[in-house]
Design a protein around this motif. Structure first.
Motif, PDB file in Angstrom:
ATOM      1  N   GLN A   1      30.393  12.437  -3.392  1.00  0.00           N
ATOM      2  CA  GLN A   1      30.889  11.988  -4.696  1.00  0.00           C
ATOM      3  C   GLN A   1      31.794  10.764  -4.602  1.00  0.00           C
ATOM      4  O   GLN A   1      31.885   9.992  -5.547  1.00  0.00           O
ATOM      5  N   SER A   2      32.443  10.538  -3.455  1.00  0.00           N
ATOM      6  CA  SER A   2      33.311   9.372  -3.318  1.00  0.00           C
ATOM      7  C   SER A   2      32.530   8.084  -3.062  1.00  0.00           C
ATOM      8  O   SER A   2      33.091   6.990  -3.146  1.00  0.00           O
ATOM      9  N   ARG A   3      31.233   8.221  -2.762  1.00  0.00           N
ATOM     10  CA  ARG A   3      30.383   7.055  -2.500  1.00  0.00           C
ATOM     11  C   ARG A   3      29.357   6.832  -3.600  1.00  0.00           C
ATOM     12  O   ARG A   3      28.678   5.801  -3.620  1.00  0.00           O
ATOM     13  N   ALA A   4      29.215   7.789  -4.521  1.00  0.00           N
ATOM     14  CA  ALA A   4      28.094   7.799  -5.461  1.00  0.00           C
ATOM     15  C   ALA A   4      28.437   7.188  -6.819  1.00  0.00           C
ATOM     16  O   ALA A   4      29.584   7.202  -7.263  1.00  0.00           O
ATOM     17  N   ALA A   5      27.388   6.679  -7.464  1.00  0.00           N
ATOM     18  CA  ALA A   5      27.420   6.316  -8.887  1.00  0.00           C
ATOM     19  C   ALA A   5      26.184   6.945  -9.516  1.00  0.00           C
ATOM     20  O   ALA A   5      25.137   7.065  -8.870  1.00  0.00           O
ATOM     21  N   LEU A   6      26.312   7.368 -10.767  1.00  0.00           N
ATOM     22  CA  LEU A   6      25.183   7.933 -11.513  1.00  0.00           C
ATOM     23  C   LEU A   6      24.579   6.838 -12.376  1.00  0.00           C
ATOM     24  O   LEU A   6      25.274   6.216 -13.180  1.00  0.00           O
ATOM     25  N   LEU A   7      23.277   6.621 -12.209  1.00  0.00           N
ATOM     26  CA  LEU A   7      22.562   5.614 -12.982  1.00  0.00           C
ATOM     27  C   LEU A   7      21.583   6.313 -13.913  1.00  0.00           C
ATOM     28  O   LEU A   7      20.682   7.031 -13.472  1.00  0.00           O
ATOM     29  N   VAL A   8      21.773   6.127 -15.225  1.00  0.00           N
ATOM     30  CA  VAL A   8      20.947   6.776 -16.244  1.00  0.00           C
ATOM     31  C   VAL A   8      20.026   5.719 -16.853  1.00  0.00           C
ATOM     32  O   VAL A   8      20.495   4.757 -17.465  1.00  0.00           O
ATOM     33  N   LEU A   9      18.717   5.923 -16.681  1.00  0.00           N
ATOM     34  CA  LEU A   9      17.740   4.919 -17.096  1.00  0.00           C
ATOM     35  C   LEU A   9      17.055   5.295 -18.415  1.00  0.00           C
ATOM     36  O   LEU A   9      16.480   6.375 -18.530  1.00  0.00           O
ATOM     37  N   ASN A  10      17.115   4.406 -19.378  1.00  0.00           N
ATOM     38  CA  ASN A  10      16.236   4.416 -20.560  1.00  0.00           C
ATOM     39  C   ASN A  10      16.301   5.672 -21.420  1.00  0.00           C
ATOM     40  O   ASN A  10      15.318   6.004 -22.083  1.00  0.00           O
ATOM     41  N   LEU A  11      17.423   6.340 -21.460  1.00  0.00           N
ATOM     42  CA  LEU A  11      17.474   7.539 -22.299  1.00  0.00           C
ATOM     43  C   LEU A  11      17.927   7.194 -23.714  1.00  0.00           C
ATOM     44  O   LEU A  11      18.876   7.744 -24.258  1.00  0.00           O
ATOM     45  N   GLN A  12      17.176   6.250 -24.295  1.00  0.00           N
ATOM     46  CA  GLN A  12      17.384   5.917 -25.695  1.00  0.00           C
ATOM     47  C   GLN A  12      16.434   6.765 -26.549  1.00  0.00           C
ATOM     48  O   GLN A  12      15.402   7.234 -26.085  1.00  0.00           O
ATOM     49  N   ARG A  13      16.808   6.916 -27.804  1.00  0.00           N
ATOM     50  CA  ARG A  13      16.057   7.824 -28.674  1.00  0.00           C
ATOM     51  C   ARG A  13      14.595   7.438 -28.817  1.00  0.00           C
ATOM     52  O   ARG A  13      13.725   8.296 -28.899  1.00  0.00           O
ATOM     53  N   ARG A  14      14.289   6.149 -28.845  1.00  0.00           N
ATOM     54  CA  ARG A  14      12.885   5.761 -29.051  1.00  0.00           C
ATOM     55  C   ARG A  14      12.013   6.177 -27.875  1.00  0.00           C
ATOM     56  O   ARG A  14      10.862   6.565 -28.046  1.00  0.00           O
ATOM     57  N   PHE A  15      12.569   6.135 -26.665  1.00  0.00           N
ATOM     58  CA  PHE A  15      11.797   6.572 -25.503  1.00  0.00           C
ATOM     59  C   PHE A  15      11.677   8.094 -25.471  1.00  0.00           C
ATOM     60  O   PHE A  15      10.642   8.635 -25.070  1.00  0.00           O
ATOM     61  N   VAL A  16      12.732   8.768 -25.883  1.00  0.00           N
ATOM     62  CA  VAL A  16      12.675  10.231 -25.946  1.00  0.00           C
ATOM     63  C   VAL A  16      11.604  10.671 -26.945  1.00  0.00           C
ATOM     64  O   VAL A  16      10.831  11.601 -26.681  1.00  0.00           O
ATOM     65  N   ARG A  17      11.525   9.990 -28.087  1.00  0.00           N
ATOM     66  CA  ARG A  17      10.488  10.314 -29.075  1.00  0.00           C
ATOM     67  C   ARG A  17       9.087  10.107 -28.499  1.00  0.00           C
ATOM     68  O   ARG A  17       8.174  10.893 -28.751  1.00  0.00           O
ATOM     69  N   LEU A  18       8.910   9.057 -27.708  1.00  0.00           N
ATOM     70  CA  LEU A  18       7.623   8.812 -27.069  1.00  0.00           C
ATOM     71  C   LEU A  18       7.245   9.972 -26.155  1.00  0.00           C
ATOM     72  O   LEU A  18       6.110  10.457 -26.175  1.00  0.00           O
ATOM     73  N   LEU A  19       8.192  10.449 -25.378  1.00  0.00           N
ATOM     74  CA  LEU A  19       7.892  11.570 -24.493  1.00  0.00           C
ATOM     75  C   LEU A  19       7.610  12.847 -25.260  1.00  0.00           C
ATOM     76  O   LEU A  19       6.763  13.638 -24.855  1.00  0.00           O
ATOM     77  N   GLU A  20       8.295  13.031 -26.366  1.00  0.00           N
ATOM     78  CA  GLU A  20       8.007  14.211 -27.185  1.00  0.00           C
ATOM     79  C   GLU A  20       6.566  14.181 -27.689  1.00  0.00           C
ATOM     80  O   GLU A  20       5.887  15.208 -27.717  1.00  0.00           O
ATOM     81  N   GLN A  21       6.073  13.010 -28.056  1.00  0.00           N
ATOM     82  CA  GLN A  21       4.678  12.883 -28.500  1.00  0.00           C
ATOM     83  C   GLN A  21       3.703  13.219 -27.369  1.00  0.00           C
ATOM     84  O   GLN A  21       2.608  13.716 -27.606  1.00  0.00           O
ATOM     85  N   GLU A  22       4.105  12.946 -26.142  1.00  0.00           N
ATOM     86  CA  GLU A  22       3.245  13.200 -24.991  1.00  0.00           C
ATOM     87  C   GLU A  22       3.455  14.604 -24.418  1.00  0.00           C
ATOM     88  O   GLU A  22       2.886  14.951 -23.396  1.00  0.00           O
ATOM     89  N   ALA A  23       4.298  15.412 -25.059  1.00  0.00           N
ATOM     90  CA  ALA A  23       4.570  16.790 -24.642  1.00  0.00           C
ATOM     91  C   ALA A  23       5.188  16.867 -23.250  1.00  0.00           C
ATOM     92  O   ALA A  23       4.897  17.772 -22.472  1.00  0.00           O
ATOM     93  N   ALA A  24       6.039  15.901 -22.931  1.00  0.00           N
ATOM     94  CA  ALA A  24       6.808  15.959 -21.684  1.00  0.00           C
ATOM     95  C   ALA A  24       7.960  16.950 -21.855  1.00  0.00           C
ATOM     96  O   ALA A  24       8.314  17.314 -22.981  1.00  0.00           O
ATOM     97  N   PRO A  25       8.570  17.388 -20.760  1.00  0.00           N
ATOM     98  CA  PRO A  25       9.652  18.395 -20.843  1.00  0.00           C
ATOM     99  C   PRO A  25      10.987  17.780 -21.269  1.00  0.00           C
ATOM    100  O   PRO A  25      11.948  17.726 -20.506  1.00  0.00           O
ATOM    101  N   VAL A  26      11.046  17.318 -22.501  1.00  0.00           N
ATOM    102  CA  VAL A  26      12.192  16.556 -22.994  1.00  0.00           C
ATOM    103  C   VAL A  26      13.460  17.405 -23.041  1.00  0.00           C
ATOM    104  O   VAL A  26      14.547  16.931 -22.679  1.00  0.00           O
ATOM    105  N   THR A  27      13.353  18.652 -23.461  1.00  0.00           N
ATOM    106  CA  THR A  27      14.544  19.500 -23.564  1.00  0.00           C
ATOM    107  C   THR A  27      15.218  19.648 -22.206  1.00  0.00           C
ATOM    108  O   THR A  27      16.439  19.496 -22.084  1.00  0.00           O
ATOM    109  N   GLN A  28      14.426  19.923 -21.175  1.00  0.00           N
ATOM    110  CA  GLN A  28      14.984  20.055 -19.827  1.00  0.00           C
ATOM    111  C   GLN A  28      15.542  18.733 -19.328  1.00  0.00           C
ATOM    112  O   GLN A  28      16.607  18.692 -18.712  1.00  0.00           O
ATOM    113  N   LEU A  29      14.813  17.651 -19.579  1.00  0.00           N
ATOM    114  CA  LEU A  29      15.275  16.331 -19.150  1.00  0.00           C
ATOM    115  C   LEU A  29      16.657  16.033 -19.700  1.00  0.00           C
ATOM    116  O   LEU A  29      17.576  15.651 -18.964  1.00  0.00           O
ATOM    117  N   LEU A  30      16.833  16.196 -21.010  1.00  0.00           N
ATOM    118  CA  LEU A  30      18.111  15.853 -21.636  1.00  0.00           C
ATOM    119  C   LEU A  30      19.218  16.816 -21.221  1.00  0.00           C
ATOM    120  O   LEU A  30      20.365  16.408 -21.027  1.00  0.00           O
TER     121      LEU A  30
END
Length: 197
Positions: A28-57
């Motif tokens: 943890q003293s060396r790490a950074a967390l990088l969160v990619l593309n978790l904007q609502r429009r991309f989440v909606r796209l995954l929901e249309q494709e039936a990806a595991p959005v609930t678990q992802l978020l």
């Protein structure tokens, strides 16, 4: 765009992850967390494709909370300025938000210099899309002598095949593949990093 299956694919479990060949311990003293593309429009796209959005978020949100508790820097990468983020991972005070110009979060951004300024040489990667953005960001991190950790159950794509391909490719070439549980444990100061990952 055609709607996906009515059944979402399943997030990989720890027993399904590719073997780690890096020998790295997440610290943890060396790490950074990088969160990619978790904007609502991309989440909606995954929901249309039936990806595991609930678990992802849920898992990405858990990582963000664990990082804040541990004092691990959180950096968000978005493809456009001003886009709304999914509520579970919305940037908080002190988080950095970078606008990515290419699939890799390192391309034409200040991500590398920001990590150097923070004295962080490990990058924990969560978000979208596993087969392109996650994979290319992990590869660029490795090329720049950073240690990328891709969180298998905190990334997603439009299909199980794309998700699995990304995890296998990262494990084979440039990084470690881990789980939300392991990262959360590594971010907990009470748990030694070598035991957590």
């Amino acid at each position: 765009m055609t709607p996906g299956s009515i059944f979402p694919y399943l997030m990989p479990t720890p027993s399904m992850l590719p073997d780690d060949t890096t020998g790295w311990d997440l610290d943890q003293s060396r790490a950074a967390l990088l969160v990619l593309n978790l904007q609502r429009r991309f989440v909606r796209l995954l929901e249309q494709e039936a990806a595991p959005v609930t678990q992802l978020l849920a898992n990405a949100g858990r990582l963000v909370s664990a990082a804040h508790t541990a004092g691990v820097p959180v950096i968000h990468s978005a493809h456009r300025d001003g886009e709304a983020f999914a509520e579970q991972v919305a940037p908080r005070t002190g988080d950095a938000v970078l606008t990515a110009r290419k699939h890799s979060a390192f391309a034409r951004t200040r991500l590398d210099s920001r990590l150097r300024d923070l004295k962080r040489d490990q990058v924990v990667i969560a978000g979208l899309f596993a087969r392109v953005d996650v994979l290319m960001t992990a590869a660029d991190a490795w090329v720049q002598d950073l240690e990328p950790f891709v969180v298998a159950d905190a990334v997603a794509d439009t299909s199980a095949g794309a998700h699995e391909f990304a995890l296998e490719w990262v494990a084979d070439t440039c990084g470690a593949v881990t789980s939300t549980d392991r990262v959360a444990a590594a971010f907990d100061p009470a748990v030694p990093a070598a035991e957590a990952v």
